[in-house]
Scaffold this motif. Sequence first.
Motif, PDB file in Angstrom:
ATOM      1  N   GLY A  70      46.892   9.763  56.616  1.00  0.00           N
ATOM      2  CA  GLY A  70      46.716  10.485  57.874  1.00  0.00           C
ATOM      3  C   GLY A  70      46.917   9.671  59.127  1.00  0.00           C
ATOM      4  O   GLY A  70      46.740  10.188  60.237  1.00  0.00           O
ATOM      5  N   SER A  71      47.285   8.379  58.994  1.00  0.00           N
ATOM      6  CA  SER A  71      47.511   7.561  60.185  1.00  0.00           C
ATOM      7  C   SER A  71      48.401   6.381  59.835  1.00  0.00           C
ATOM      8  O   SER A  71      48.502   5.983  58.676  1.00  0.00           O
ATOM      9  CB  SER A  71      46.183   7.051  60.766  1.00  0.00           C
ATOM     10  OG  SER A  71      45.636   6.045  59.937  1.00  0.00           O
ATOM     11  N   TRP A  72      49.009   5.802  60.857  1.00  0.00           N
ATOM     12  CA  TRP A  72      49.816   4.587  60.666  1.00  0.00           C
ATOM     13  C   TRP A  72      48.970   3.449  60.113  1.00  0.00           C
ATOM     14  O   TRP A  72      49.413   2.677  59.270  1.00  0.00           O
ATOM     15  CB  TRP A  72      50.425   4.138  61.994  1.00  0.00           C
ATOM     16  CG  TRP A  72      51.603   4.919  62.460  1.00  0.00           C
ATOM     17  CD1 TRP A  72      52.103   6.070  61.906  1.00  0.00           C
ATOM     18  CD2 TRP A  72      52.443   4.607  63.582  1.00  0.00           C
ATOM     19  NE1 TRP A  72      53.191   6.489  62.615  1.00  0.00           N
ATOM     20  CE2 TRP A  72      53.430   5.626  63.645  1.00  0.00           C
ATOM     21  CE3 TRP A  72      52.453   3.591  64.523  1.00  0.00           C
ATOM     22  CZ2 TRP A  72      54.418   5.630  64.630  1.00  0.00           C
ATOM     23  CZ3 TRP A  72      53.427   3.600  65.508  1.00  0.00           C
ATOM     24  CH2 TRP A  72      54.407   4.607  65.561  1.00  0.00           C
ATOM     25  N   ASP A  73      47.753   3.318  60.608  1.00  0.00           N
ATOM     26  CA  ASP A  73      46.914   2.167  60.240  1.00  0.00           C
ATOM     27  C   ASP A  73      46.591   2.128  58.751  1.00  0.00           C
ATOM     28  O   ASP A  73      46.433   1.046  58.178  1.00  0.00           O
ATOM     29  CB  ASP A  73      45.607   2.188  61.040  1.00  0.00           C
ATOM     30  CG  ASP A  73      45.826   1.981  62.529  1.00  0.00           C
ATOM     31  OD1 ASP A  73      46.873   1.406  62.898  1.00  0.00           O
ATOM     32  OD2 ASP A  73      44.960   2.393  63.319  1.00  0.00           O
ATOM     33  N   THR A  74      46.496   3.293  58.117  1.00  0.00           N
ATOM     34  CA  THR A  74      46.059   3.346  56.725  1.00  0.00           C
ATOM     35  C   THR A  74      46.976   2.574  55.796  1.00  0.00           C
ATOM     36  O   THR A  74      46.522   1.988  54.804  1.00  0.00           O
ATOM     37  CB  THR A  74      45.973   4.821  56.260  1.00  0.00           C
ATOM     38  OG1 THR A  74      45.148   5.548  57.160  1.00  0.00           O
ATOM     39  CG2 THR A  74      45.376   4.922  54.865  1.00  0.00           C
ATOM     40  N   TRP A  94      57.449   8.296  60.992  1.00  0.00           N
ATOM     41  CA  TRP A  94      56.126   8.868  60.706  1.00  0.00           C
ATOM     42  C   TRP A  94      55.441   9.296  61.987  1.00  0.00           C
ATOM     43  O   TRP A  94      55.493   8.562  62.980  1.00  0.00           O
ATOM     44  CB  TRP A  94      55.259   7.847  59.985  1.00  0.00           C
ATOM     45  CG  TRP A  94      55.576   7.652  58.535  1.00  0.00           C
ATOM     46  CD1 TRP A  94      56.638   8.148  57.835  1.00  0.00           C
ATOM     47  CD2 TRP A  94      54.809   6.876  57.614  1.00  0.00           C
ATOM     48  NE1 TRP A  94      56.584   7.731  56.539  1.00  0.00           N
ATOM     49  CE2 TRP A  94      55.477   6.954  56.364  1.00  0.00           C
ATOM     50  CE3 TRP A  94      53.638   6.127  57.696  1.00  0.00           C
ATOM     51  CZ2 TRP A  94      54.999   6.290  55.234  1.00  0.00           C
ATOM     52  CZ3 TRP A  94      53.155   5.479  56.581  1.00  0.00           C
ATOM     53  CH2 TRP A  94      53.832   5.563  55.366  1.00  0.00           C
ATOM     54  N   MET A 123      53.406   9.939  55.703  1.00  0.00           N
ATOM     55  CA  MET A 123      52.510  10.596  56.660  1.00  0.00           C
ATOM     56  C   MET A 123      53.205  11.865  57.125  1.00  0.00           C
ATOM     57  O   MET A 123      54.231  11.807  57.808  1.00  0.00           O
ATOM     58  CB  MET A 123      52.226   9.683  57.853  1.00  0.00           C
ATOM     59  CG  MET A 123      51.286  10.303  58.881  1.00  0.00           C
ATOM     60  SD  MET A 123      51.015   9.186  60.281  1.00  0.00           S
ATOM     61  CE  MET A 123      49.988  10.246  61.332  1.00  0.00           C
ATOM     62  N   ILE A 130      47.195  16.549  58.294  1.00  0.00           N
ATOM     63  CA  ILE A 130      46.619  15.360  58.923  1.00  0.00           C
ATOM     64  C   ILE A 130      45.102  15.487  59.016  1.00  0.00           C
ATOM     65  O   ILE A 130      44.357  14.540  58.721  1.00  0.00           O
ATOM     66  CB  ILE A 130      47.225  15.126  60.323  1.00  0.00           C
ATOM     67  CG1 ILE A 130      48.712  14.753  60.205  1.00  0.00           C
ATOM     68  CG2 ILE A 130      46.453  14.053  61.076  1.00  0.00           C
ATOM     69  CD1 ILE A 130      48.979  13.453  59.510  1.00  0.00           C
ATOM     70  N   GLU A 131      44.623  16.668  59.404  1.00  0.00           N
ATOM     71  CA  GLU A 131      43.178  16.873  59.524  1.00  0.00           C
ATOM     72  C   GLU A 131      42.492  16.688  58.171  1.00  0.00           C
ATOM     73  O   GLU A 131      41.437  16.039  58.069  1.00  0.00           O
ATOM     74  CB  GLU A 131      42.904  18.272  60.083  1.00  0.00           C
ATOM     75  CG  GLU A 131      41.447  18.508  60.453  1.00  0.00           C
ATOM     76  CD  GLU A 131      41.229  19.837  61.162  1.00  0.00           C
ATOM     77  OE1 GLU A 131      40.056  20.236  61.286  1.00  0.00           O
ATOM     78  OE2 GLU A 131      42.219  20.476  61.574  1.00  0.00           O
ATOM     79  N   ARG A 134      42.467  12.986  57.076  1.00  0.00           N
ATOM     80  CA  ARG A 134      41.491  12.172  57.806  1.00  0.00           C
ATOM     81  C   ARG A 134      40.065  12.465  57.340  1.00  0.00           C
ATOM     82  O   ARG A 134      39.179  11.622  57.505  1.00  0.00           O
ATOM     83  CB  ARG A 134      41.658  12.393  59.309  1.00  0.00           C
ATOM     84  CG  ARG A 134      42.956  11.763  59.813  1.00  0.00           C
ATOM     85  CD  ARG A 134      43.216  11.958  61.288  1.00  0.00           C
ATOM     86  NE  ARG A 134      44.453  11.267  61.675  1.00  0.00           N
ATOM     87  CZ  ARG A 134      45.027  11.365  62.862  1.00  0.00           C
ATOM     88  NH1 ARG A 134      44.477  12.137  63.802  1.00  0.00           N
ATOM     89  NH2 ARG A 134      46.139  10.714  63.120  1.00  0.00           N
TER      90      ARG A 134
END
Length: 228
Positions: A70-74, A94, A123, A130-131, A134
């Motif tokens: 759900g995010s770039w950081d993951t 993404w 992603m 996305i919701e 997360r």
Amino acid sequence: MSKIYDCSTDTGRAQGIRAAADAAKSGRLVVLPTDTVYGIGCDAFDNDAVARLLATKRRGPDMPVPVLIGSWDTIQGLVLDYTEQARTLVEAFWPGGLSIVVPQAPSLPWNLGDTRGTVMLRMPMHPIAIELLREVGPMAVSSANISGKPAPVTAVEAKQQLGAAVNVYLDGGQATIGTPSTIVDISGHTPRILREGAVATERLAEVLDIAPDILLNRPPAEGGGGQA
């Protein structure tokens, strides 16, 4: 018992996300909309649920399950090394229709199939997906179809194939792209496309600064060095 949640209203979406998150966290299967096609998913770290996902699709471990995040950081916690090439692709595509095969972090306790030390990550560009991601964290997600049958672009089409094997169906309307993601493998020395799909080969080649024919693992076109 299976239920389809209409996510076109705020109330239906909130109820659906909550039900899907609860189901995934308790080891059950859910269907969720993505930008490409509808997917069947579960908690990526629940190995029993992943095995049920494969059984529901009538697919063996020789075709490992991709992971949606759900995010770039993951991605940084899931890969052996977050290379410059991986970062370039993430920043260019993404969220969107590109799946990236990379060496996975060796400490991860998941079993996605016969991955040979790699993982396929994506992603999606869909707010409902996305919701949910997360809420749940990384999810093992494959197209919501029986293996060999068409990938569904609506929740109803998914339920027609998967039925009661899935506990929660999130109806986010028709998938906007309707084509599975492009898969690019960057786990080796040279990037190569494993499946052409939602992201055009030419666009991918442009971002990676590589000839399309090399990406497709075929000899260059005669007289042109492979550039079109």
